[in-house]
Design a protein around this motif. Sequence first.
Motif, PDB file in Angstrom:
ATOM      1  N   PRO A 249       0.824  -1.227   0.000  1.00 43.67           N
ATOM      2  CA  PRO A 249       0.000   0.000   0.000  1.00 43.67           C
ATOM      3  C   PRO A 249       0.852   1.268   0.000  1.00 43.67           C
ATOM      4  O   PRO A 249       1.877   1.338   0.669  1.00 43.67           O
ATOM      5  CB  PRO A 249      -0.790  -0.106   1.310  1.00 43.67           C
ATOM      6  CG  PRO A 249      -0.742  -1.539   1.686  1.00 43.67           C
ATOM      7  CD  PRO A 249       0.547  -2.082   1.154  1.00 43.67           C
ATOM      8  N   ARG A 250       0.391   2.245  -0.758  1.00 44.75           N
ATOM      9  CA  ARG A 250       0.987   3.586  -0.737  1.00 44.75           C
ATOM     10  C   ARG A 250       0.161   4.447   0.214  1.00 44.75           C
ATOM     11  O   ARG A 250      -0.993   4.153   0.471  1.00 44.75           O
ATOM     12  CB  ARG A 250       0.957   4.207  -2.140  1.00 44.75           C
ATOM     13  CG  ARG A 250       1.709   3.403  -3.186  1.00 44.75           C
ATOM     14  CD  ARG A 250       1.381   3.861  -4.596  1.00 44.75           C
ATOM     15  NE  ARG A 250      -0.003   3.512  -4.958  1.00 44.75           N
ATOM     16  CZ  ARG A 250      -0.553   3.767  -6.142  1.00 44.75           C
ATOM     17  NH1 ARG A 250       0.140   4.391  -7.082  1.00 44.75           N
ATOM     18  NH2 ARG A 250      -1.804   3.423  -6.391  1.00 44.75           N
ATOM     19  N   GLU A 251       0.763   5.518   0.687  1.00 40.45           N
ATOM     20  CA  GLU A 251       0.008   6.446   1.534  1.00 40.45           C
ATOM     21  C   GLU A 251       0.431   7.862   1.211  1.00 40.45           C
ATOM     22  O   GLU A 251       1.621   8.153   1.085  1.00 40.45           O
ATOM     23  CB  GLU A 251       0.236   6.160   3.024  1.00 40.45           C
ATOM     24  CG  GLU A 251      -0.545   7.128   3.915  1.00 40.45           C
ATOM     25  CD  GLU A 251      -0.768   6.595   5.329  1.00 40.45           C
ATOM     26  OE1 GLU A 251      -0.286   5.480   5.613  1.00 40.45           O
ATOM     27  OE2 GLU A 251      -1.408   7.295   6.123  1.00 40.45           O
ATOM     28  N   THR A 252      -0.565   8.737   1.070  1.00 43.93           N
ATOM     29  CA  THR A 252      -0.261  10.143   0.841  1.00 43.93           C
ATOM     30  C   THR A 252      -1.391  10.961   1.449  1.00 43.93           C
ATOM     31  O   THR A 252      -2.530  10.502   1.513  1.00 43.93           O
ATOM     32  CB  THR A 252      -0.126  10.435  -0.676  1.00 43.93           C
ATOM     33  OG1 THR A 252       0.411  11.732  -0.864  1.00 43.93           O
ATOM     34  CG2 THR A 252      -1.452  10.340  -1.388  1.00 43.93           C
ATOM     35  N   PRO A 253      -1.087  12.182   1.924  1.00 46.70           N
ATOM     36  CA  PRO A 253      -2.174  13.014   2.459  1.00 46.70           C
ATOM     37  C   PRO A 253      -3.180  13.362   1.369  1.00 46.70           C
ATOM     38  O   PRO A 253      -2.804  13.552   0.216  1.00 46.70           O
ATOM     39  CB  PRO A 253      -1.457  14.271   2.959  1.00 46.70           C
ATOM     40  CG  PRO A 253      -0.020  13.891   3.074  1.00 46.70           C
ATOM     41  CD  PRO A 253       0.224  12.837   2.047  1.00 46.70           C
ATOM     42  N   MET A 254      -4.444  13.432   1.736  1.00 47.97           N
ATOM     43  CA  MET A 254      -5.486  13.828   0.787  1.00 47.97           C
ATOM     44  C   MET A 254      -5.278  15.282   0.373  1.00 47.97           C
ATOM     45  O   MET A 254      -5.022  16.152   1.209  1.00 47.97           O
ATOM     46  CB  MET A 254      -6.860  13.674   1.440  1.00 47.97           C
ATOM     47  CG  MET A 254      -8.019  14.211   0.636  1.00 47.97           C
ATOM     48  SD  MET A 254      -8.172  13.422  -0.994  1.00 47.97           S
ATOM     49  CE  MET A 254      -9.501  14.397  -1.700  1.00 47.97           C
ATOM     50  N   SER A 255      -5.345  15.514  -0.920  1.00 47.60           N
ATOM     51  CA  SER A 255      -5.266  16.872  -1.465  1.00 47.60           C
ATOM     52  C   SER A 255      -5.797  16.810  -2.883  1.00 47.60           C
ATOM     53  O   SER A 255      -5.940  15.725  -3.453  1.00 47.60           O
ATOM     54  CB  SER A 255      -3.817  17.365  -1.494  1.00 47.60           C
ATOM     55  OG  SER A 255      -3.070  16.617  -2.447  1.00 47.60           O
ATOM     56  N   ALA A 256      -6.048  17.952  -3.467  1.00 49.60           N
ATOM     57  CA  ALA A 256      -6.491  17.963  -4.867  1.00 49.60           C
ATOM     58  C   ALA A 256      -5.403  17.341  -5.749  1.00 49.60           C
ATOM     59  O   ALA A 256      -5.693  16.608  -6.690  1.00 49.60           O
ATOM     60  CB  ALA A 256      -6.803  19.390  -5.308  1.00 49.60           C
ATOM     61  N   GLU A 257      -4.153  17.631  -5.418  1.00 51.35           N
ATOM     62  CA  GLU A 257      -3.041  17.086  -6.206  1.00 51.35           C
ATOM     63  C   GLU A 257      -3.004  15.562  -6.114  1.00 51.35           C
ATOM     64  O   GLU A 257      -2.763  14.872  -7.099  1.00 51.35           O
ATOM     65  CB  GLU A 257      -1.724  17.692  -5.717  1.00 51.35           C
ATOM     66  CG  GLU A 257      -0.496  17.286  -6.502  1.00 51.35           C
ATOM     67  CD  GLU A 257      -0.595  17.599  -7.993  1.00 51.35           C
ATOM     68  OE1 GLU A 257      -1.195  18.635  -8.348  1.00 51.35           O
ATOM     69  OE2 GLU A 257      -0.098  16.791  -8.802  1.00 51.35           O
ATOM     70  N   ALA A 258      -3.231  15.049  -4.922  1.00 54.94           N
ATOM     71  CA  ALA A 258      -3.155  13.595  -4.718  1.00 54.94           C
ATOM     72  C   ALA A 258      -4.365  12.874  -5.292  1.00 54.94           C
ATOM     73  O   ALA A 258      -4.287  11.694  -5.630  1.00 54.94           O
ATOM     74  CB  ALA A 258      -3.035  13.285  -3.230  1.00 54.94           C
ATOM     75  N   ALA A 259      -5.489  13.573  -5.388  1.00 53.64           N
ATOM     76  CA  ALA A 259      -6.743  12.904  -5.733  1.00 53.64           C
ATOM     77  C   ALA A 259      -6.871  12.603  -7.221  1.00 53.64           C
ATOM     78  O   ALA A 259      -7.682  11.767  -7.607  1.00 53.64           O
ATOM     79  CB  ALA A 259      -7.934  13.750  -5.281  1.00 53.64           C
ATOM     80  N   GLN A 260      -6.103  13.303  -8.049  1.00 48.71           N
ATOM     81  CA  GLN A 260      -6.304  13.128  -9.475  1.00 48.71           C
ATOM     82  C   GLN A 260      -5.045  13.482 -10.259  1.00 48.71           C
ATOM     83  O   GLN A 260      -4.268  14.333  -9.855  1.00 48.71           O
ATOM     84  CB  GLN A 260      -7.465  14.011  -9.955  1.00 48.71           C
ATOM     85  CG  GLN A 260      -7.283  15.493  -9.653  1.00 48.71           C
ATOM     86  CD  GLN A 260      -8.567  16.181  -9.201  1.00 48.71           C
ATOM     87  OE1 GLN A 260      -9.608  16.002  -9.783  1.00 48.71           O
ATOM     88  NE2 GLN A 260      -8.460  16.964  -8.130  1.00 48.71           N
ATOM     89  N   ALA A 261      -4.880  12.772 -11.398  1.00 44.05           N
ATOM     90  CA  ALA A 261      -3.773  13.086 -12.296  1.00 44.05           C
ATOM     91  C   ALA A 261      -4.106  14.319 -13.130  1.00 44.05           C
ATOM     92  O   ALA A 261      -3.223  15.110 -13.471  1.00 44.05           O
ATOM     93  CB  ALA A 261      -3.478  11.899 -13.207  1.00 44.05           C
ATOM     94  N   PHE A 262      -5.356  14.440 -13.480  1.00 36.95           N
ATOM     95  CA  PHE A 262      -5.829  15.615 -14.215  1.00 36.95           C
ATOM     96  C   PHE A 262      -7.332  15.712 -14.058  1.00 36.95           C
ATOM     97  O   PHE A 262      -7.994  14.736 -13.699  1.00 36.95           O
ATOM     98  CB  PHE A 262      -5.449  15.574 -15.704  1.00 36.95           C
ATOM     99  CG  PHE A 262      -5.726  14.261 -16.373  1.00 36.95           C
ATOM    100  CD1 PHE A 262      -7.008  13.917 -16.766  1.00 36.95           C
ATOM    101  CD2 PHE A 262      -4.702  13.353 -16.608  1.00 36.95           C
ATOM    102  CE1 PHE A 262      -7.280  12.710 -17.382  1.00 36.95           C
ATOM    103  CE2 PHE A 262      -4.958  12.126 -17.217  1.00 36.95           C
ATOM    104  CZ  PHE A 262      -6.247  11.802 -17.608  1.00 36.95           C
ATOM    105  N   LEU A 263      -7.850  16.914 -14.303  1.00 36.79           N
ATOM    106  CA  LEU A 263      -9.286  17.176 -14.134  1.00 36.79           C
ATOM    107  C   LEU A 263      -9.767  18.074 -15.259  1.00 36.79           C
ATOM    108  O   LEU A 263      -9.139  19.090 -15.557  1.00 36.79           O
ATOM    109  CB  LEU A 263      -9.542  17.865 -12.792  1.00 36.79           C
ATOM    110  CG  LEU A 263     -10.984  18.335 -12.527  1.00 36.79           C
ATOM    111  CD1 LEU A 263     -11.952  17.157 -12.458  1.00 36.79           C
ATOM    112  CD2 LEU A 263     -11.057  19.136 -11.230  1.00 36.79           C
ATOM    113  N   PHE A 264     -10.847  17.688 -15.883  1.00 33.65           N
ATOM    114  CA  PHE A 264     -11.476  18.503 -16.918  1.00 33.65           C
ATOM    115  C   PHE A 264     -12.886  18.861 -16.488  1.00 33.65           C
ATOM    116  O   PHE A 264     -13.400  18.348 -15.495  1.00 33.65           O
ATOM    117  CB  PHE A 264     -11.501  17.751 -18.250  1.00 33.65           C
ATOM    118  CG  PHE A 264     -10.138  17.564 -18.834  1.00 33.65           C
ATOM    119  CD1 PHE A 264      -9.587  18.524 -19.657  1.00 33.65           C
ATOM    120  CD2 PHE A 264      -9.392  16.433 -18.535  1.00 33.65           C
ATOM    121  CE1 PHE A 264      -8.320  18.365 -20.188  1.00 33.65           C
ATOM    122  CE2 PHE A 264      -8.116  16.264 -19.054  1.00 33.65           C
ATOM    123  CZ  PHE A 264      -7.579  17.231 -19.885  1.00 33.65           C
TER     124      PHE A 264
END
Lengths: 314, 111
Positions: free
Chosen positions: A282-297
């Motif tokens: 398992p990986r772990e990272t703090p939740m953030s907009a950056e962490a939540a998605q590679a890109f957003l349209f």
Amino acid sequence: MNIIGPDALVFGVDDVEACAKYLVAFGLDPVGVDEKGGRFEALDGTGIVLRRRGDPSLPAPLETGAMLRQIVYGVADEATLGAVADELARDRQVQRRADGGIEATDDHGFALRFQRTIRRKLDLPGERVNAPGAPAQRGVNQIGVWQDMPAKPRTLSHVVCFVPDIAQAEAFYVNRLGFKVTDRLGNSGPFLRPAGTNDHHTLFFIQTPVYMKGCEHFAFHMGGPTELMLAGSRFIKAGYQSFWGPGRHKFGSNWFWYFNSPLGCHVEYDADMDQHDDEWAPRETPMSAEAAQAFLFEHREKWAPGGPPPGMGR
Amino acid sequence: MARFLCKLDDIADGEARAFGPFDGGRTKAFVVRKGEHIHAYWDACPHYGDTPMAWRTDAYLNAAGDRIVCASHGAEFEIETGRCLLGAALGKSLRPAPIEATANGELVLKG
């Protein structure tokens, strides 16, 4: 324990007619639907069950009034049903129904049902991509997209719940039901995979105050990103409200597009999720907009560069 | 300068209607008609602050038509005050939008 994933989610809603219209527009097929509710199926038979909020056949609601009333897990065999029943009976009431299904609640009070899975085996091509350097996935003269190509939800992918105690939620599903944590978004929660699937997650938790306990969203797998984009675009054109997406998540790599719904939660199209086995760390990272998605349209109405050819005037 | 939006009678009693977004903004506003009165709010759930609330065009109310419901997570709001009564936005309120019904039965955006 060979738990495969959610067979169905059961909702008790205020407005059956509106929810039914919504789920059909989303792409699910109504089965046995009347004014009291019914079943709305993806291509493999998994799906959403609607009932009126006060329907006496429903399990008791959470104290928050959340509309999600039961999560139905499909399991591979009788041995798993027996193992789940034995494990849960150690510290809680387990009811065995006439149809063989077993029912109990998890440590947060979410009603659970386990049954021999009803899902039908699908035999459909996934999205095929042609890329330089790789063998063509679509044959010569096979086109990749057309306006009215099928884009139907294939299977119920996952459910995401708001809970006040992430550690307790994770411990129940990992220690009691054999789920594996694939990744963690810190301050938010764990992505959980039951033993009977390789999907990155069929269950995810988000930590919230207790008054929000309930369902954040559920998702259906599409055949690929093109189907996801087409289905979402059609849904918007029909008047429904995008909430987040389209984009692509990092953990799980799944494409996403979330919509508001009258079921008191978001509803998601997803596609192309990572697969994992027990070798995965398992990986772990703090939740953030950056962490939540590679890109957003964000959706916009169809548009094209306009105007007459150069020199033609207007 | 008030901007005409529609006639009050274009909205059935007890129903909701969205307008906007205005002037290049991203947020719509919506009104709920109660008799000859309207209650107007920005279409932005105070749970996250700026996310749209309807699940479909103009679908802002519960089945009984007696509460505003956010179709993100089911938070319920009092129509007359915008106060959250249940769910994700407890302790918060909808932000009023500057829409009024004029004496001659027109809905206008002020400002």
